[in-house]
Motif scaffolding. Structure first.
Motif, mmCIF file in Angstrom:
data_model
loop_
_atom_site.group_PDB
_atom_site.id
_atom_site.type_symbol
_atom_site.label_atom_id
_atom_site.label_comp_id
_atom_site.label_asym_id
_atom_site.label_seq_id
_atom_site.Cartn_x
_atom_site.Cartn_y
_atom_site.Cartn_z
ATOM 1 N N TYR A 80 59.429 -18.736 64.660
ATOM 2 C CA TYR A 80 60.244 -17.914 63.754
ATOM 3 C C TYR A 80 60.844 -18.784 62.657
ATOM 4 O O TYR A 80 60.864 -18.394 61.479
ATOM 5 C CB TYR A 80 61.341 -17.237 64.560
ATOM 6 N N TYR A 84 60.185 -18.548 58.556
ATOM 7 C CA TYR A 84 61.284 -18.363 57.616
ATOM 8 C C TYR A 84 61.323 -19.487 56.574
ATOM 9 O O TYR A 84 61.449 -19.220 55.367
ATOM 10 C CB TYR A 84 62.620 -18.317 58.348
ATOM 11 N N TRP A 88 61.108 -19.124 52.604
ATOM 12 C CA TRP A 88 62.290 -19.533 51.821
ATOM 13 C C TRP A 88 61.913 -20.549 50.745
ATOM 14 O O TRP A 88 62.349 -20.456 49.597
ATOM 15 C CB TRP A 88 63.341 -20.093 52.773
ATOM 16 N N ALA A 104 61.948 -13.661 53.233
ATOM 17 C CA ALA A 104 63.077 -14.549 53.522
ATOM 18 C C ALA A 104 64.384 -13.776 53.612
ATOM 19 O O ALA A 104 65.208 -14.017 54.494
ATOM 20 C CB ALA A 104 63.162 -15.639 52.456
ATOM 21 N N MET A 107 64.640 -11.779 56.886
ATOM 22 C CA MET A 107 64.919 -12.595 58.056
ATOM 23 C C MET A 107 66.329 -13.179 58.042
ATOM 24 O O MET A 107 66.889 -13.474 59.096
ATOM 25 C CB MET A 107 63.884 -13.728 58.158
ATOM 26 N N ALA A 108 66.905 -13.350 56.847
ATOM 27 C CA ALA A 108 68.263 -13.909 56.708
ATOM 28 C C ALA A 108 68.917 -13.302 55.473
ATOM 29 O O ALA A 108 68.941 -13.925 54.410
ATOM 30 C CB ALA A 108 68.212 -15.430 56.620
ATOM 31 N N VAL A 170 68.002 -15.796 61.607
ATOM 32 C CA VAL A 170 68.442 -17.030 60.966
ATOM 33 C C VAL A 170 69.903 -16.843 60.581
ATOM 34 O O VAL A 170 70.253 -15.888 59.896
ATOM 35 C CB VAL A 170 67.574 -17.343 59.736
#
Length: 310
Positions: A80, A84, A88, A104, A107-108, A170
């Motif tokens: 994971y 990410y 990113w 990105a 995920m965050a 994240v």
């Protein structure tokens, strides 16, 4: 006393007596049927009686002892973190609509995107090289980012995992960190150097040459019951043994020892194909039998359950 009774001298009238007799006959028939039903249902009744009562409370299963309790291993979120960081590094705050930026941010969501300026080296891949598990499902995953100009940078990605290991997130921006250092290589256990012209070195060289080139029958070098999967996608034409060493002293003997003697060997070779020469290394276990050495363990070799060579 009624007139009817008086007229019969205290006896019941004929109609009343007939009714009484019919009632008694019916009771006798019902009684006989009851006996037959009881006899027929006897085994069934016993079987039903043997079943546990549904109302009876069931005993609780004993709790496992502390020595048998197994705590599931925490799921490692390295993959994971790789996904990410790659998204990113390939995204930009000036283009939030790109696929990498959307990934990105999904995920965050709370982490800002980078703002690259000018020409940047292309990211080739991101690979996790270390992960550290902390309390509360917290992880710190060190990910190596390799670029097209052969440069490598390392980032620590903070990740949290739920108790089941099925969900990750994240929790903060990546931080550039120093990469892992090279560990000291332990001293090799293969301390017995094999004579270049010894019988064991010759067997190992012939076996590897047959196996890697695909020329000849490799089974003739295998111990009974050992099966070895054939290589695919290779085109080696020849090989040269660079170094061969063993753990046991018996490997250096000029003659083959007694049957059943085992030795573990590590051999370094240089395999040749049309594209060049390739340094390769293998570890083998050989067993003495009938005056010769046979390969009893090698890479993906497996002991077959019967039907082996004799």
């Amino acid at each position: 006393m009624s007139a009817a009774t008086r007229s019969s001298g205290g006896q019941e009238p004929p109609m009343a007596a007939g009714v009484a007799l019919a009632r008694m006959a019916r009771q006798v028939r019902l009684g006989r049927w009851g006996v037959w039903v009881a006899l027929a249902c006897g085994p069934l009744a016993l079987a039903v009686a043997a079943l546990p009562s549904p109302a009876a409370p069931t005993a609780a299963a004993p709790a496992p002892s502390s020595s048998t309790v197994r705590t599931p291993a925490a799921a490692d979120p390295s993959g994971y973190a790789e996904l990410y960081l790659a998204a990113w590094l390939r995204s930009a705050a000036s283009d939030e609509s790109s696929a990498q930026a959307r990934l990105a941010q999904a995920m965050a969501p709370s982490v800002a995107l980078p703002q690259p300026a000018g020409a940047q080296s292309v990211l080739e891949r991101a690979v996790a090289v270390r992960s550290a598990h902390r309390e509360g499902g917290q992880w710190s995953v060190t990910v190596a980012a390799q670029y097209a100009d052969f440069s490598v940078r390392y980032f620590a990605v903070p990740v949290v995992a739920d108790a089941s290991g099925g969900s990750f997130a994240v929790t903060g921006a990546p931080g550039q960190v120093a990469g892992p250092t090279t560990a000291k290589t332990p001293e090799s256990v293969y301390g017995v150097v094999l004579p270049a012209k010894g019988v064991l070195a010759a067997t190992v060289a012939e076996f590897l040459r047959t196996y890697l080139t695909g020329l000849g029958q490799v089974d003739r070098y295998l111990a009974p019951g050992v099966q070895l999967a054939a290589l695919s996608g290779t085109s080696y034409t020849d090989l040269q043994v660079e170094q061969a060493s063993a753990i046991e002293e018996a490997a250096a003997a000029e003659t083959v020892p007694a049957d059943g003697t085992k030795t573990r060997v590590r051999v370094q070779i240089k395999a040749q194909d049309k594209a060049g020469a390739w340094p390769l290394a293998y570890e083998l276990t050989l067993t003495a039998r009938a005056g010769r050495w046979e390969v009893s363990a090698f890479a993906t070799a497996s002991i077959a359950g019967g039907g082996g060579r004799s």
